[in-house]
Design a protein around this motif. Sequence first.
Motif, PDB file in Angstrom:
ATOM      1  N   ASN A  65       8.097  -9.780  -0.204  1.00  0.00           N
ATOM      2  CA  ASN A  65       7.638 -10.839  -1.320  1.00  0.00           C
ATOM      3  C   ASN A  65       7.917 -10.680  -2.769  1.00  0.00           C
ATOM      4  O   ASN A  65       6.792 -11.435  -3.960  1.00  0.00           O
ATOM      5  CB  ASN A  65       5.894 -11.091  -1.051  1.00  0.00           C
ATOM      6  N   GLY A  66       8.144  -9.034  -3.179  1.00  0.00           N
ATOM      7  CA  GLY A  66       8.118  -9.286  -3.902  1.00  0.00           C
ATOM      8  C   GLY A  66       6.581  -8.472  -4.743  1.00  0.00           C
ATOM      9  O   GLY A  66       6.826  -7.668  -5.804  1.00  0.00           O
ATOM     10  N   GLN A  67       6.030  -8.306  -3.623  1.00  0.00           N
ATOM     11  CA  GLN A  67       4.932  -7.316  -4.116  1.00  0.00           C
ATOM     12  C   GLN A  67       4.337  -6.432  -4.190  1.00  0.00           C
ATOM     13  O   GLN A  67       4.615  -5.482  -3.213  1.00  0.00           O
ATOM     14  CB  GLN A  67       3.315  -7.890  -3.423  1.00  0.00           C
ATOM     15  N   LYS A  68       4.943  -5.498  -5.238  1.00  0.00           N
ATOM     16  CA  LYS A  68       4.664  -4.061  -5.445  1.00  0.00           C
ATOM     17  C   LYS A  68       3.990  -3.945  -5.940  1.00  0.00           C
ATOM     18  O   LYS A  68       3.284  -3.517  -7.249  1.00  0.00           O
ATOM     19  CB  LYS A  68       6.239  -3.325  -6.274  1.00  0.00           C
ATOM     20  N   ILE A  69       3.143  -2.061  -5.248  1.00  0.00           N
ATOM     21  CA  ILE A  69       1.686  -2.422  -6.018  1.00  0.00           C
ATOM     22  C   ILE A  69       1.708  -0.729  -6.112  1.00  0.00           C
ATOM     23  O   ILE A  69       2.353   0.358  -5.187  1.00  0.00           O
ATOM     24  CB  ILE A  69       0.702  -2.445  -4.622  1.00  0.00           C
ATOM     25  N   PRO A  70       1.774   0.207  -6.900  1.00  0.00           N
ATOM     26  CA  PRO A  70       1.676   1.139  -6.481  1.00  0.00           C
ATOM     27  C   PRO A  70       1.043   2.322  -6.003  1.00  0.00           C
ATOM     28  O   PRO A  70       0.231   1.407  -5.234  1.00  0.00           O
ATOM     29  CB  PRO A  70       1.199   1.685  -8.189  1.00  0.00           C
ATOM     30  N   ASP A  71       1.475   3.054  -5.606  1.00  0.00           N
ATOM     31  CA  ASP A  71       1.467   3.778  -4.115  1.00  0.00           C
ATOM     32  C   ASP A  71       0.169   4.704  -4.255  1.00  0.00           C
ATOM     33  O   ASP A  71      -0.992   4.346  -3.019  1.00  0.00           O
ATOM     34  CB  ASP A  71       2.425   5.281  -4.231  1.00  0.00           C
ATOM     35  N   PHE A  72      -0.141   4.981  -6.185  1.00  0.00           N
ATOM     36  CA  PHE A  72      -1.562   5.568  -6.444  1.00  0.00           C
ATOM     37  C   PHE A  72      -2.190   4.745  -5.953  1.00  0.00           C
ATOM     38  O   PHE A  72      -3.375   5.000  -5.611  1.00  0.00           O
ATOM     39  CB  PHE A  72      -1.515   7.137  -7.338  1.00  0.00           C
ATOM     40  N   VAL A  73      -1.805   3.397  -6.511  1.00  0.00           N
ATOM     41  CA  VAL A  73      -3.493   2.624  -6.222  1.00  0.00           C
ATOM     42  C   VAL A  73      -3.865   2.593  -5.083  1.00  0.00           C
ATOM     43  O   VAL A  73      -5.620   2.049  -4.158  1.00  0.00           O
ATOM     44  CB  VAL A  73      -2.767   1.413  -6.846  1.00  0.00           C
ATOM     45  N   LEU A  74      -3.207   2.259  -3.605  1.00  0.00           N
ATOM     46  CA  LEU A  74      -3.462   1.705  -2.396  1.00  0.00           C
ATOM     47  C   LEU A  74      -4.030   3.060  -1.919  1.00  0.00           C
ATOM     48  O   LEU A  74      -4.187   3.196  -1.264  1.00  0.00           O
ATOM     49  CB  LEU A  74      -1.742   1.452  -1.284  1.00  0.00           C
ATOM     50  N   VAL A  75      -3.837   4.327  -2.087  1.00  0.00           N
ATOM     51  CA  VAL A  75      -4.411   6.087  -1.643  1.00  0.00           C
ATOM     52  C   VAL A  75      -5.349   5.836  -1.700  1.00  0.00           C
ATOM     53  O   VAL A  75      -6.339   5.500  -0.974  1.00  0.00           O
ATOM     54  CB  VAL A  75      -2.938   7.070  -2.189  1.00  0.00           C
ATOM     55  N   ALA A 110     -13.516  -2.320  -7.606  1.00  0.00           N
ATOM     56  CA  ALA A 110     -12.785  -2.545  -8.296  1.00  0.00           C
ATOM     57  C   ALA A 110     -11.332  -2.454  -8.430  1.00  0.00           C
ATOM     58  O   ALA A 110     -10.088  -2.898  -8.538  1.00  0.00           O
ATOM     59  CB  ALA A 110     -12.969  -1.461  -9.734  1.00  0.00           C
ATOM     60  N   ILE A 111     -11.670  -1.658  -7.313  1.00  0.00           N
ATOM     61  CA  ILE A 111      -9.899  -1.396  -7.209  1.00  0.00           C
ATOM     62  C   ILE A 111      -9.372  -2.211  -5.661  1.00  0.00           C
ATOM     63  O   ILE A 111      -8.285  -2.621  -6.231  1.00  0.00           O
ATOM     64  CB  ILE A 111      -9.950   0.143  -5.348  1.00  0.00           C
ATOM     65  N   LEU A 112     -10.028  -2.541  -5.545  1.00  0.00           N
ATOM     66  CA  LEU A 112      -9.921  -4.506  -4.711  1.00  0.00           C
ATOM     67  C   LEU A 112      -8.859  -5.177  -5.842  1.00  0.00           C
ATOM     68  O   LEU A 112      -7.830  -5.775  -5.327  1.00  0.00           O
ATOM     69  CB  LEU A 112     -10.446  -4.673  -3.771  1.00  0.00           C
ATOM     70  N   SER A 113      -9.720  -5.597  -6.611  1.00  0.00           N
ATOM     71  CA  SER A 113      -8.777  -6.587  -7.232  1.00  0.00           C
ATOM     72  C   SER A 113      -7.799  -6.050  -8.545  1.00  0.00           C
ATOM     73  O   SER A 113      -6.961  -6.467  -8.261  1.00  0.00           O
ATOM     74  CB  SER A 113     -10.450  -6.630  -8.799  1.00  0.00           C
ATOM     75  N   TRP A 114      -7.716  -4.204  -8.596  1.00  0.00           N
ATOM     76  CA  TRP A 114      -5.987  -4.334  -8.866  1.00  0.00           C
ATOM     77  C   TRP A 114      -4.900  -4.436  -7.518  1.00  0.00           C
ATOM     78  O   TRP A 114      -4.351  -4.546  -7.474  1.00  0.00           O
ATOM     79  CB  TRP A 114      -6.572  -2.809  -8.847  1.00  0.00           C
ATOM     80  N   VAL A 115      -5.669  -3.907  -6.808  1.00  0.00           N
ATOM     81  CA  VAL A 115      -4.802  -4.639  -5.629  1.00  0.00           C
ATOM     82  C   VAL A 115      -4.058  -5.742  -5.139  1.00  0.00           C
ATOM     83  O   VAL A 115      -2.788  -6.020  -5.163  1.00  0.00           O
ATOM     84  CB  VAL A 115      -5.141  -3.508  -3.807  1.00  0.00           C
TER      85      VAL A 115
END
Length: 161
Positions: A10-20, A91-96
């Motif tokens: 969908n074009g939703q690119k989340i940085p890997d470090f945020v997902l980790v 907080a992390i979920l809001s970033w994701v």
Amino acid sequence: MVEVQIDPSNGQKIPDFVLVIFGICTTLLVTVHLMALMISTCILPNIEAVSNVHNVNAVQESPHEKMRWSIEVAWVCSTGLGILLFLAEIAILSWVKFLNVSKNAAIASTVIVIPAGILFIAFSLVFYKKLIAHKYERHSEGLREIETLATALDTSDLNNV
């Protein structure tokens, strides 16, 4: 948290470090609560068994007194660490979820969570301080009573001599 839908197509690119970080925090949160649940579940039958016996000596024989550290670990994990991890998770979920939509929304969520975490830590420290002060006072009173009894015994021994 479990049903976070991330669709890279969908074009939703989340940085890997945020997902980790999100994965680590989620795993720690669930693990901490499951460990506390397991400890609590294992201790409960011992407490129930002792509460059904109307013998004062049974309380001293109960393994739940020897397992006090386990009870405290479960409490600290579930209450203390669990709440801090849950706040971090929010907080992390809001970033994701908001990073690609609105970075300001992610920042706002984090800004709200940080004071909540500080208040939680402050409350925990004040509560723990009062708990320790109460235990100290109770033990000091017990020692004063023992000292009074020892003095009374010494005085009666001297009078008998």
